[in-house]
Design an enzyme around this catalytic site. Structure first.
Site, PDB file in Angstrom:
ATOM      1  N   ASN A  96      31.177 -60.380  24.952  1.00 19.14           N
ATOM      2  CA  ASN A  96      32.457 -60.463  24.927  1.00 19.14           C
ATOM      3  C   ASN A  96      33.036 -61.947  24.875  1.00 19.14           C
ATOM      4  O   ASN A  96      33.222 -62.587  25.878  1.00 19.14           O
ATOM      5  CB  ASN A  96      33.197 -59.681  26.157  1.00 19.14           C
ATOM      6  N   HIS A 101      38.013 -55.145  19.403  1.00 15.75           N
ATOM      7  CA  HIS A 101      37.562 -56.293  20.420  1.00 15.75           C
ATOM      8  C   HIS A 101      36.119 -55.905  20.892  1.00 15.75           C
ATOM      9  O   HIS A 101      35.857 -54.533  21.214  1.00 15.75           O
ATOM     10  CB  HIS A 101      38.545 -56.077  21.389  1.00 15.75           C
ATOM     11  N   CYS A 139      41.969 -61.011  26.032  1.00 20.00           N
ATOM     12  CA  CYS A 139      40.991 -60.415  24.906  1.00 20.00           C
ATOM     13  C   CYS A 139      42.117 -60.089  23.685  1.00 20.00           C
ATOM     14  O   CYS A 139      41.603 -59.966  22.638  1.00 20.00           O
ATOM     15  CB  CYS A 139      40.587 -59.356  25.253  1.00 20.00           C
TER      16      CYS A 139
HETATM   17  C1  LIG Z   1      31.441 -53.883  33.414  1.00 17.46           C
HETATM   18  C2  LIG Z   1      30.901 -52.435  32.943  1.00 17.46           C
HETATM   19  C3  LIG Z   1      29.927 -52.941  31.953  1.00 17.46           C
HETATM   20  C4  LIG Z   1      30.179 -51.710  34.113  1.00 17.46           C
HETATM   21  O1  LIG Z   1      29.523 -50.702  33.567  1.00 17.46           O
HETATM   22  P1  LIG Z   1      29.661 -49.458  34.427  1.00 17.46           P
HETATM   23  O2  LIG Z   1      28.787 -48.493  33.987  1.00 17.46           O
HETATM   24  O3  LIG Z   1      30.963 -49.206  34.826  1.00 17.46           O
HETATM   25  O4  LIG Z   1      28.861 -49.953  35.811  1.00 17.46           O
HETATM   26  P2  LIG Z   1      29.464 -49.828  37.231  1.00 17.46           P
HETATM   27  O5  LIG Z   1      30.508 -50.955  37.546  1.00 17.46           O
HETATM   28  O6  LIG Z   1      29.969 -48.677  37.823  1.00 17.46           O
HETATM   29  O7  LIG Z   1      28.216 -50.151  38.240  1.00 17.46           O
HETATM   30  C5  LIG Z   1      27.172 -49.080  38.188  1.00 17.46           C
HETATM   31  C6  LIG Z   1      25.967 -49.752  39.088  1.00 17.46           C
HETATM   32  O8  LIG Z   1      25.411 -51.061  38.422  1.00 17.46           O
HETATM   33  C7  LIG Z   1      25.272 -52.309  39.285  1.00 17.46           C
HETATM   34  N1  LIG Z   1      25.589 -53.344  38.288  1.00 17.46           N
HETATM   35  C8  LIG Z   1      26.690 -53.961  37.997  1.00 17.46           C
HETATM   36  N2  LIG Z   1      26.363 -55.020  37.074  1.00 17.46           N
HETATM   37  C9  LIG Z   1      24.980 -54.985  36.940  1.00 17.46           C
HETATM   38  C10 LIG Z   1      24.053 -55.712  36.277  1.00 17.46           C
HETATM   39  N3  LIG Z   1      24.517 -56.884  35.592  1.00 17.46           N
HETATM   40  N4  LIG Z   1      22.826 -55.372  36.200  1.00 17.46           N
HETATM   41  C11 LIG Z   1      22.402 -54.365  37.130  1.00 17.46           C
HETATM   42  N5  LIG Z   1      23.295 -53.653  37.803  1.00 17.46           N
HETATM   43  C12 LIG Z   1      24.589 -54.023  37.697  1.00 17.46           C
HETATM   44  C13 LIG Z   1      26.561 -51.871  39.834  1.00 17.46           C
HETATM   45  O9  LIG Z   1      26.332 -52.790  41.073  1.00 17.46           O
HETATM   46  C14 LIG Z   1      26.315 -50.333  40.369  1.00 17.46           C
HETATM   47  O10 LIG Z   1      25.541 -50.184  41.240  1.00 17.46           O
HETATM   48  P3  LIG Z   1      25.794 -49.070  42.437  1.00 17.46           P
HETATM   49  O11 LIG Z   1      25.658 -47.751  41.442  1.00 17.46           O
HETATM   50  O12 LIG Z   1      24.351 -49.124  43.268  1.00 17.46           O
HETATM   51  O13 LIG Z   1      26.720 -49.435  43.382  1.00 17.46           O
HETATM   52  C15 LIG Z   1      31.823 -51.385  32.363  1.00 17.46           C
HETATM   53  O14 LIG Z   1      32.679 -50.968  33.333  1.00 17.46           O
HETATM   54  C16 LIG Z   1      32.948 -52.134  31.539  1.00 17.46           C
HETATM   55  O15 LIG Z   1      32.649 -52.526  30.331  1.00 17.46           O
HETATM   56  N6  LIG Z   1      34.286 -52.187  31.797  1.00 17.46           N
HETATM   57  C17 LIG Z   1      35.223 -52.598  30.874  1.00 17.46           C
HETATM   58  C18 LIG Z   1      35.355 -54.082  30.537  1.00 17.46           C
HETATM   59  C19 LIG Z   1      36.339 -54.424  29.764  1.00 17.46           C
HETATM   60  O16 LIG Z   1      36.735 -53.454  28.829  1.00 17.46           O
HETATM   61  N7  LIG Z   1      37.140 -55.101  30.178  1.00 17.46           N
HETATM   62  C20 LIG Z   1      38.563 -55.361  29.563  1.00 17.46           C
HETATM   63  C21 LIG Z   1      38.389 -56.356  28.379  1.00 17.46           C
HETATM   64  S1  LIG Z   1      37.625 -57.849  28.571  1.00 17.46           S
END
Ligand SMILES: CC(C)(COP(=O)(O)OP(=O)(O)OC[C@H]1O[C@@H](n2cnc3c(N)ncnc32)[C@H](O)[C@@H]1OP(=O)(O)O)[C@@H](O)C(=O)NCCC(=O)NCCS
Length: 334
Positions: free
Chosen positions: A291, A261, A118
């Site tokens: 993204n 980004h 990214c």
């Molecule tokens: C990936 C991201 C959106 C996930 O959001 P989050 O709030 O951290 O969510 P979590 O990973 O803690 O998951 C929370 C719950 O949602 C669930 N979940 C994950 N993806 C899901 C989806 N697409 N739909 C529904 N539920 C989902 C998980 O299984 C988890 O369930 P649980 O509580 O029963 O275990 C977030 O962490 C993020 O944006 N991270 C940074 C990404 C990034 O910057 N990457 C680098 C640049 S590319």
């Protein structure tokens, strides 16, 4: 402006391309266990673009490049270097950039890829600026392009809902002759390999050569520890933006637009809060494209330029973070 801060290179043109096919959150509800509400609330993404089956990465890159060249009033024959930020090129070898060079009909100029995920576009911008600064190159095409839909596990809801396909490009040229001076004022690049496995395509390299078993396990697709990255992203983007602004002898008060980004709108909200720059000063398109990795900054930049939001002499701070972990920023007097 002190002579040491005078820009060497300037953005002469911007362009972007996104595939026609829209994949909405509702569409994803029929593919994995997810909901439109979850994706919208947790990420800000409503839909993303998916490349056509016969479309390849360099096709998208070339479409974006042609738009940027047109705005710059240049042709491929004028170019002296092509840098492509991508981790999803046409083939593992050779570089996507050589397909771009060939399709554009550019001369036999150095054309190479940057693998910084990214942050690939910011890395490319910084490298191009250095070549122009030393007088070695005049017009450099910098592209960020990703066709990540072919590198996602469409059964993994934690990754497949986040990414989209697209390309963005800029043409950089010498900044001389602008008054007041306009161009790239500072760039900063960073990496922290201790977090390398938090966002990774594990298979397909020397460490895990692909076998039928590894393909079955989708080891050739994106794997991510989202939460770990989230915290690191907020902290690093904030310090990177502050450092690159300081290098340009500026503070958050000098910034007209933040061109960051587009990974997650919640990351950007926290960055906005910690930088003390209102969200109204962030250009956003994550709701439309998700993204797009290295393509996200040049796409949102081009949209903001073409819509008239970004104007000549505006001060932009660019910042991105992704797999590596690699991140970086730039301050641009547009
Ligand atoms: C990936 C991201 C959106 C996930 O959001 P989050 O709030 O951290 O969510 P979590 O990973 O803690 O998951 C929370 C719950 O949602 C669930 N979940 C994950 N993806 C899901 C989806 N697409 N739909 C529904 N539920 C989902 C998980 O299984 C988890 O369930 P649980 O509580 O029963 O275990 C977030 O962490 C993020 O944006 N991270 C940074 C990404 C990034 O910057 N990457 C680098 C640049 S590319």
């Amino acid at each position: 402006m002190s002579p040491s801060l005078l820009p060497a290179s300037r953005i002469l043109g911007t362009g972007h391309y996104v595939p026609e096919r829209i994949l909405s959150n509702r569409d994803l509800e029929t593919m994995v266990d997810t909901t439109d509400d979850w994706i919208t609330e947790r990420t800000g993404i409503r839909e993303r673009r998916i490349a056509a089956p016969d479309e390849v990465t360099s096709d998208m890159a070339v479409a974006a490049a042609r738009n940027a060249l047109e705005m710059a009033g240049l042709t491929p024959a004028d170019l002296s270097m092509i840098i492509v930020g991508t981790i999803s090129g046409d083939r593992p070898m050779p570089a996507c950039a050589v397909y771009v060079q060939q399709k554009l009909g550019a001369p036999n100029i150095p054309s190479f890829d940057i693998s910084a995920a990214c942050a690939g576009f910011i890395y490319g911008l910084s490298i191009a600026d250095q070549f122009i600064r030393t007088g070695h190159k005049k017009y450099v095409l910098v592209i960020g392009v990703e066709l990540l839909s072919r590198f996602l596990n469409w059964k993994d809801r934690s990754t497949c809902v986040l990414f989209g396909d697209g390309a963005g490009a800029v043409v950089l040229g010498p900044a001389e002759g602008t008054s007041p001076p306009r161009g790239i004022l500072a760039t900063r690049l960073y990496s922290d390999g201790s977090l390398a496995d938090s966002l990774v395509i594990p298979g397909g390299g020397s460490r895990e050569p692909l076998t039928p078993e590894l393909l079955e396990q989708q080891r050739n697709k994106v794997h991510m520890s989202g939460q770990e990255l989230f915290k690191f992203a907020v902290k690093s983007l904030v310090s990177c933006a502050k450092n690159v602004l300081a290098e340009a002898n500026m503070t958050a008060d000098d910034v007209t637009w933040v061109v960051a980004h587009q990974a997650n709108v919640r990351i950007l909200t926290q960055v906005s809060h910690r930088l003390g720059i209102s969200m109204e000063r962030f250009v956003l398109n994550i709701h439309k494209y998700g993204n797009t990795s290295s393509a996200s900054i040049p796409i949102v930049l081009d949209e903001a330029v073409r819509s008239g939001k970004i104007q000549p002499n505006d001060t932009l701070v660019l910042c991105a973070l992704g797999a590596g972990i690699s991140w970086g920023g730039a301050v641009v007097k547009f």
